[in-house]
Design a protein around this motif. Structure first.
Motif, short mmCIF file in Angstrom:
data_model
loop_
_atom_site.label_atom_id
_atom_site.label_comp_id
_atom_site.label_asym_id
_atom_site.label_seq_id
_atom_site.Cartn_x
_atom_site.Cartn_y
_atom_site.Cartn_z
N ILE A 153 0.84 -1.20 0.00
CA ILE A 153 0.00 0.00 0.00
C ILE A 153 0.87 1.25 0.00
O ILE A 153 0.62 2.21 -0.76
CB ILE A 153 -0.94 -0.01 1.22
N ILE A 154 1.89 1.27 0.84
CA ILE A 154 2.79 2.43 0.89
C ILE A 154 3.46 2.62 -0.47
O ILE A 154 3.57 3.74 -0.98
CB ILE A 154 3.85 2.24 1.99
N TRP A 155 3.91 1.51 -1.07
CA TRP A 155 4.56 1.58 -2.38
C TRP A 155 3.61 2.13 -3.43
O TRP A 155 4.01 2.95 -4.28
CB TRP A 155 5.06 0.19 -2.78
N VAL A 156 2.36 1.70 -3.41
CA VAL A 156 1.37 2.19 -4.38
C VAL A 156 1.20 3.70 -4.25
O VAL A 156 1.07 4.42 -5.25
CB VAL A 156 0.02 1.46 -4.21
N GLY A 157 1.19 4.20 -3.01
CA GLY A 157 1.10 5.65 -2.83
C GLY A 157 2.24 6.38 -3.50
O GLY A 157 2.04 7.39 -4.19
N ASP A 158 3.46 5.87 -3.33
CA ASP A 158 4.62 6.50 -3.98
C ASP A 158 4.52 6.38 -5.50
O ASP A 158 4.86 7.32 -6.24
CB ASP A 158 5.90 5.82 -3.48
N TRP A 159 4.07 5.24 -5.98
CA TRP A 159 3.89 5.02 -7.42
C TRP A 159 2.89 6.02 -8.00
O TRP A 159 3.10 6.57 -9.09
CB TRP A 159 3.43 3.58 -7.64
N MET A 160 1.80 6.29 -7.28
CA MET A 160 0.81 7.26 -7.75
C MET A 160 1.42 8.64 -7.90
O MET A 160 1.10 9.39 -8.83
CB MET A 160 -0.37 7.29 -6.78
N ILE A 161 2.30 9.00 -6.98
CA ILE A 161 2.97 10.30 -7.05
C ILE A 161 3.87 10.38 -8.28
O ILE A 161 3.84 11.35 -9.04
CB ILE A 161 3.78 10.55 -5.77
N HIS A 162 4.66 9.34 -8.48
CA HIS A 162 5.59 9.35 -9.61
C HIS A 162 4.85 9.32 -10.95
O HIS A 162 5.34 9.90 -11.93
CB HIS A 162 6.57 8.18 -9.51
N LEU A 163 3.69 8.69 -10.99
CA LEU A 163 2.91 8.70 -12.24
C LEU A 163 2.58 10.12 -12.65
O LEU A 163 2.67 10.48 -13.84
CB LEU A 163 1.63 7.89 -12.07
N GLU A 164 2.22 10.95 -11.69
CA GLU A 164 1.92 12.35 -12.02
C GLU A 164 3.20 13.11 -12.35
O GLU A 164 3.23 13.93 -13.28
CB GLU A 164 1.18 13.02 -10.87
N TRP A 165 4.28 12.86 -11.62
CA TRP A 165 5.52 13.58 -11.87
C TRP A 165 6.11 13.21 -13.23
O TRP A 165 6.77 14.04 -13.87
CB TRP A 165 6.52 13.29 -10.75
N ILE A 166 5.88 11.98 -13.66
CA ILE A 166 6.35 11.57 -14.98
C ILE A 166 5.48 12.18 -16.09
O ILE A 166 5.95 12.46 -17.19
CB ILE A 166 6.35 10.03 -15.09
N GLY A 167 4.20 12.42 -15.77
CA GLY A 167 3.27 12.97 -16.75
C GLY A 167 2.26 11.96 -17.27
O GLY A 167 1.49 12.27 -18.19
N VAL A 168 2.22 10.78 -16.66
CA VAL A 168 1.27 9.76 -17.09
C VAL A 168 -0.13 10.11 -16.64
O VAL A 168 -1.12 9.87 -17.35
CB VAL A 168 1.69 8.38 -16.55
N THR A 169 -0.26 10.68 -15.44
CA THR A 169 -1.57 11.08 -14.90
C THR A 169 -1.55 12.57 -14.58
O THR A 169 -0.49 13.21 -14.54
CB THR A 169 -1.92 10.28 -13.64
N ASP A 170 -2.72 13.10 -14.33
CA ASP A 170 -2.83 14.53 -14.02
C ASP A 170 -3.08 14.82 -12.55
O ASP A 170 -2.80 15.92 -12.08
CB ASP A 170 -3.98 15.15 -14.84
#
Length: 399
Positions: A153-170
């Motif tokens: 769960i903690i890892w998924v939270g970090d992954w969600m942040i990086h998805l936005e920082w990469i530009g995959v999500t808004d």
């Protein structure tokens, strides 16, 4: 130098608890320093990290500082739970290097590919998880295997942040920060819910107390743990604030009910025990404040800092200091400097809550004093326990 370094990497708690203490000081020094320059009307031409400073601060205080503490705890505790062989020097050194690489990648992210930063930063928890999974399967009890899910769960939270920082999500970073924090809070709800009454019982029985020992209420245990796990999952799937607020209120109330049976007042003479109670009390309080904020009452940022400073910081300091003393053969009595540090973090949490909840004129003073108290607490922890991290285990003392 080779022998002390080998000793530092010989047991997981040594290098990771030391890293958590040092990084706790560094990260808040950077943050309060940046705020001080900003408050004085100054600015930096360029920051080394790609994200805004407040997001660097949030990320590192959720996925940097606490994950070091988790690494030290699990690499030390899991072999004791299962009888599996403890991690060897090479693994501990590699894990510590990977954790540090994540911190460096985030710091210099302005000059690095966001994909590269994400890969490096997201590597530590799976590396840790795979190791403790191989140890847990030696004696696969469900109550212990669940920690792999909480790490995920903690890892998924970090992954969600990086998805936005990469530009995959808004718009996934906002939720990702909260998922990560509440994943760590779920760890505290489970682990703190185990060790706090157990250590309290042991301390009271050592003093000859045979009645009024800690008691558990099954419904509160199930609600407190279940709600703590459910909340980050609800945030991952984007449940409405009325739902997450209700879950948080229920979870916080359950933690307070759990704590009410653990005889907190009887621990006031033993700082190494009451520090656990203080951290757990702030866990329940933070959940309630967050639930109220989600329902439109109070400041969410203030509530999150009660959890981050009071619950995560307070419980981390209490557990790390106790484990460091016990596992190096020292008496389970907090050194005076560490006992003082225990008292600083609840005060830091109160001041930080005040800074975000009251009139704006108190914002900067509250943050600066709160930050100074945090820095002092972890500096005292590092200074007092420095010999424990580097020296040989004593032949007698702690349990």
């Amino acid at each position: 130098m080779i022998v002390p370094l080998k000793r530092l990497l010989g047991e997981g708690f040594r290098v990771f608890f030391l890293a958590a203490g040092l990084y706790g000081v560094f990260a808040i020094l950077v943050w309060t320093g940046w705020l001080g320059i900003h408050a004085a009307g100054g600015s930096f031409a360029d920051d080394p990290f790609a994200m805004p400073p407040h997001l660097w601060h949030a990320h590192e205080m959720i996925f940097g500082f606490p994950t070091a503490a988790l690494g030290g705890f699990f690499l030390t505790a899991v072999p004791n739970w299962t009888g599996a062989k403890a991690a060897r020097h090479l693994y501990i050194g590699a894990a510590a290097a990977l954790w540090l690489a994540g911190r460096i990648a985030i710091w210099f992210s302005a000059d690095l590919s966001p994909v590269f930063v994400a890969v490096v930063d997201l590597s530590f928890l799976p590396f840790l998880g795979m190791k403790i999974a191989t140890q847990l399967v030696k004696r696969p009890k469900p109550q212990n295997m669940m920690f792999l899910g909480l790490l995920a769960i903690i890892w998924v939270g970090d992954w969600m942040i990086h998805l936005e920082w990469i530009g995959v999500t808004d718009d996934t970073a906002w939720a990702g920060f909260r998922v990560g924090l509440f994943g760590i809070c779920a760890m505290i709800a489970v682990l703190g819910g185990r060790v706090t009454p157990a250590f309290t019982r042991n301390a009271l029985m050592r003093k000859g107390q045979e009645t009024a020992l800690p008691v558990s209420r099954r419904w509160a245990e199930m609600t407190g743990v279940g709600g703590a796990i459910l909340l980050p999952l609800a945030l991952i799937v984007g449940m409405p604030e009325t739902v997450t607020g209700g879950i948080a209120l229920m979870t916080g109330a359950a933690q307070i009910v759990r704590l009410s049976g653990w005889r907190s007042v009887h621990t006031l003479g033993e700082p190494i025990v009451w520090a656990l109670h203080a951290g757990f009390a702030l866990l329940g309080t933070g959940y309630i404040l967050f639930g109220l904020a989600d329902l439109g009452i109070g400041s969410e940022i203030a509530a999150l800092h009660v959890l981050g400073i009071g619950a995560v910081g307070g419980m981390t300091l209490a557990v790390m200091s106790r484990a460091a003393l016990g596992h190096t053969g020292r008496p389970l009595v907090a050194p005076h400097a560490v006992a003082f540090a225990y008292a600083l973090l609840p005060l830091a949490a109160l001041l930080r809550w005040t800074a975000s909840s009251l009139d704006f004129q108190w914002y900067y003073p509250g943050i600066f004093v709160s930050g100074a108290l945090w820095i002092a607490a972890f500096a005292l922890f590092v200074a007092a326990l420095w010999p424990a991290f580097w020296s040989e285990k004593l032949r007698s003392g702690g349990a």
